[in-house]
Design a protein around this motif. Structure first.
Motif, short mmCIF file in Angstrom:
data_model
loop_
_atom_site.label_atom_id
_atom_site.label_comp_id
_atom_site.label_asym_id
_atom_site.label_seq_id
_atom_site.Cartn_x
_atom_site.Cartn_y
_atom_site.Cartn_z
N ALA A 201 -3.76 8.27 -10.72
CA ALA A 201 -3.54 7.23 -9.70
C ALA A 201 -4.71 6.27 -9.63
CB ALA A 201 -3.30 7.88 -8.34
N ALA A 202 -5.93 6.82 -9.71
CA ALA A 202 -7.13 5.97 -9.68
C ALA A 202 -7.18 5.07 -10.92
CB ALA A 202 -8.38 6.83 -9.60
N ARG B 66 -4.70 2.16 -10.44
CA ARG B 66 -5.23 1.14 -9.53
C ARG B 66 -6.32 0.31 -10.21
NH1 ARG B 66 -4.49 5.35 -5.68
NH2 ARG B 66 -6.64 6.07 -6.00
N SER B 67 -7.15 0.98 -11.00
CA SER B 67 -8.23 0.27 -11.69
C SER B 67 -7.67 -0.71 -12.71
CB SER B 67 -9.17 1.27 -12.38
OG SER B 67 -9.78 2.12 -11.44
N VAL C 199 -4.71 -2.14 -12.62
CA VAL C 199 -4.10 -3.25 -11.88
C VAL C 199 -5.17 -4.26 -11.46
CG1 VAL C 199 -2.89 -3.91 -9.77
CG2 VAL C 199 -2.11 -1.93 -11.10
N ASP C 200 -6.27 -3.76 -10.90
CA ASP C 200 -7.36 -4.66 -10.48
C ASP C 200 -7.96 -5.39 -11.68
OD1 ASP C 200 -7.02 -3.90 -7.87
OD2 ASP C 200 -8.61 -2.39 -7.89
N THR D 112 4.25 3.28 -4.43
CA THR D 112 2.78 3.30 -4.60
C THR D 112 2.33 2.14 -5.47
OG1 THR D 112 2.76 5.71 -4.38
CG2 THR D 112 0.83 4.67 -5.39
N LEU D 113 3.08 1.89 -6.52
CA LEU D 113 2.73 0.77 -7.40
C LEU D 113 2.83 -0.56 -6.66
CD1 LEU D 113 4.54 1.91 -10.66
CD2 LEU D 113 2.08 1.63 -10.38
N ASP E 136 2.39 -0.98 -3.50
CA ASP E 136 1.27 -1.05 -2.55
C ASP E 136 -0.05 -1.44 -3.23
OD1 ASP E 136 2.98 -0.34 -0.53
OD2 ASP E 136 2.45 1.79 -0.57
N CYS E 137 -0.23 -1.00 -4.48
CA CYS E 137 -1.50 -1.31 -5.15
C CYS E 137 -1.45 -2.64 -5.89
CB CYS E 137 -1.93 -0.19 -6.08
SG CYS E 137 -0.91 0.01 -7.55
N CYS F 184 0.80 -3.84 -8.26
CA CYS F 184 1.37 -3.95 -9.62
C CYS F 184 2.51 -4.97 -9.59
CB CYS F 184 1.88 -2.59 -10.08
SG CYS F 184 2.50 -2.60 -11.77
#
Length: 645
Positions: free
Chosen positions: A579-580, A583-584, A586-587, A609-610, A612-613, A615
């Motif tokens: 998950a981390a 997110r990394s 995506v950023d 979740t995707l 929310d982050c 994507c």
């Protein structure tokens, strides 16, 4: 190189010398102007101080009186004797000479300069004494000829015109002194300019040569290990085979694969894996004979060329022990056991592509048998006989229409609208049924057949997009491209021609290429991708996170989309580390102005979740499984998620 610099120095000197000549001419004109200005000042002073006060202010049309003539003779002859004046004449406002110190000029015509001076102007020119047509005697020294208004009596009262010839020699000496200084400054300045231009050119040319040398190196070498890449390896293999002597020993071509290398990447991270590959590459290079070649073919696969080798098996066994020795990576002692397959040939007409294929078959057999080093034998083909047979049939399958495309939709996480379709090739085999690509693509990628297959997939996908566009659907299609295709010089041209042939806008095509494919030949792959991006095609980096792309290299690639590898997405909820990582990525993608796609979405929770982050695009079984073309339009209509123009 020295000769080129000399030629450049001579060529560069031409415009500098030309500039010097132009500036020197400008300085000369300015010097003449200054000389005339000094003559004007002297003439004005003589008129105001010497000649004007000797006249009583009467119009000179009646001539000068005897007293005025005597006074004029006195002052003018003194000025002539002192060398301040060469000749002086006084004229009336009509231009007629009423006084001449030497008796000249009484019968000459009235010149325009005289009339201009009578109206208040001062006219000057550089000439020589007696140079006018009405003058008598030989031409004399250089002089400044001046015509200026003559004022007498009350201030501003013009009574006539004073014609003076002033010696130019004293003025010229003063002007030349300044001009000489200007010429010296000009010569020095141009010399400094020339030296600076030459120095800058030499510096820039050195930098360009350095850059060209680096680019030439990267075009044929692996970016991570500095070893020759696949392209250079093939070239050297062909050279080695072509130079086999009929009396000499055979040439061996070997493929090395590191067993369980993926476990090191997954456990310690790709940075540690890269360090291990680099150290092993240096170790192997240090143990190669002069004339032999070691190359990195991609991932953890290396190629070897052993020329004129008596016992290839023994040589490779020794090399295997060298590779298997422990390597210190970040304080950890690691060891990887390689599997080596090779083929030895004595025939200079042997086909290198076939040799590599046989070496790879032997390598896979060595891996399966845990044999360490294994030479190719025809009977080893049974380890991959079915796949090799499929590849042989694949050529006919393409022409016979046995291949089909299935399409898996990609949806915007924000709106749920379908934005693209990934084209996935399937083989409707007459005996084995519908075959997934992993049954026939891996070996096809090691032959020229992959180019034919890619061409077919591209044509079929663009034809489908054209069909959907004609029905008002606004979607793009993503096509996977192999490592072999992406490094072909003419690949970009073929893609652009296919777009034109099907009348599909470039922005409707997404070319997906994996990180591993880019690392086969980074320089050439980047060049091909740049041409596609310039044409408007979207370039997507597939399976991101599983390869070895450095951030520096990624930032230089013409990539508009990152596609997160499914291995990180599928178990995001059960694996916090994955998950981390998602997110990394995506950023990272957003910071590099890229769209981010996540594949392998199998649950609504992962999709949420995707979303929310941040994507951008989602793909996976939760949204839709890959489906045939005839089912796609109905699915789009049923879901109501299609984008229409």
């Amino acid at each position: 190189m020295a000769r080129l610099l000399v030629v450049y120095a001579l060529i560069t000197a031409v415009p500098v010398i030309g500039l010097g000549i132009v500036l020197a001419g400008t300085f000369r004109k300015e010097a003449d102007r200054r000389g005339l200005a000094e003559g004007r000042s002297e003439a004005t002073l003589i008129a105001q101080v010497t000649i004007g006060p000797e006249l009583d202010g009467r119009p000179l049309s009646a001539g000068v009186s005897a007293a005025e003539k005597a006074d004029l003779d006195r002052v003018v002859r003194r000025a002539v004797a002192q060398g301040n004046v060469l000749r002086a004449r006084v004229r009336d406002l009509a231009g007629r000479v009423v006084y001449s110190e030497d008796g000249s000029g009484f019968r000459g015509p009235v010149e325009d300069e005289v009339l201009d001076a009578a109206h208040g102007e001062t006219v000057l020119s550089l000439t020589h004494l007696n140079a006018d047509s009405d003058d008598e005697g030989p031409v004399g020294v250089a002089s400044v000829e001046v015509y200026l208004p003559l004022v007498a009596g009350t201030p501003g009262h013009r009574v006539g015109v004073l014609e003076l010839y002033l010696p130019y020699a004293p003025i010229a000496r003063d002007v030349r002194a300044g001009l000489h200084s200007l010429y010296l400054d000009l010569a020095l300045g141009l010399a400094v300019l020339y030296a600076l231009l030459f120095a800058i050119t030499v510096s820039v040319s050195r930098g360009l040569r350095r850059e060209l040398s680096i680019n030439a190196f990267l075009a044929h070498h692996d970016a991570l290990t500095d070893l020759p890449n696949r392209a250079l390896f093939l070239t050297r293999a062909r050279e080695a085979v072509a130079h086999i002597s009929s009396e000499g020993r055979p040439t061996a071509v070997a493929i090395i694969d590191l067993d369980h290398f993926k476990d090191i990447n997954d456990t310690l991270g790709h940075q540690s894996g890269d360090e291990l590959l680099t150290k092993l590459a240096h170790r192997v290079s240090a143990n190669m004979r002069l004339g032999d070649t070691v190359a990195r073919l991609g991932g953890d696969e290396f190629g070897l060329i052993l020329r004129d080798v008596a016992d290839a098996h023994q040589a490779l066994a020794r090399l295997r022990e060298v590779i298997a020795a422990e390597v210190d990576v970040r304080g950890l002692s690691l060891s990887v056991a390689p599997s080596i397959g090779f083929v030895a040939v004595s025939d200079r007409d042997a086909d290198v592509d076939t040799m590599l294929q046989h070496a790879e078959v032997a390598m896979y057999a060595a891996k399966t048998q845990h044999a360490g080093v294994l030479e190719y034998r025809p009977d080893l083909n049974h380890y991959d006989a079915s796949s090799l047979g499929l590849v042989a049939e694949l050529r006919h399958a393409i022409s016979d229409g046995q291949l089909v495309l299935h399409y898996q939709p990609q949806a915007s996480t924000a709106t749920g609208r379908i934005t693209a379709l990934e084209a996935l090739v399937r083989w409707e085999h007459p005996e084995h049924g519908l075959l997934a690509p992993d049954r026939f693509l891996p070996l096809a990628e090691q032959t020229d057949l992959i180019d034919t297959l890619t061409h077919w997939v591209l044509d079929a996908a663009l034809s489908r997009i054209q069909y959907l566009t004609d029905r008002g659907l606004d979607v793009a299609v993503a096509v996977n491209v192999s490592a072999r295709s992406i490094v072909r010089q003419d690949f970009a041209r073929e893609v652009i021609e296919a777009l034109e042939r099907h009348d599909v806008p470039p922005e409707r095509l997404i070319v997906e290429v994996t990180e591993t494919a880019l690392l086969i030949d980074p320089a050439r792959a980047a060049e091909v991708l740049a041409r596609l991006a310039d044409a408007g095609v979207t370039v997507s980096l597939d399976d991101f996170g599983q390869g070895q792309t450095s951030l520096g290299y990624l930032s230089r690639l013409p990539v508009q989309e990152l596609k997160i590898d499914r291995s990180f997405v599928t178990d995001m909820h059960e694996n916090p580390a994955h998950a981390a990582i998602v997110r990394s990525i995506v950023d990272l993608g957003h910071n590099l102005a890229m769209r981010v796609v996540a594949e392998g979405i199998e649950t609504e929770a992962v999709l949420d979740t995707l979303r929310d982050c941040g994507c951008d695009v989602a793909q996976g079984f939760f949204l839709a499984r890959p489906m045939p073309a005839d089912s796609l339009e109905a699915w789009l209509a049923a879901t109501g998620k299609q984008s229409r123009r």
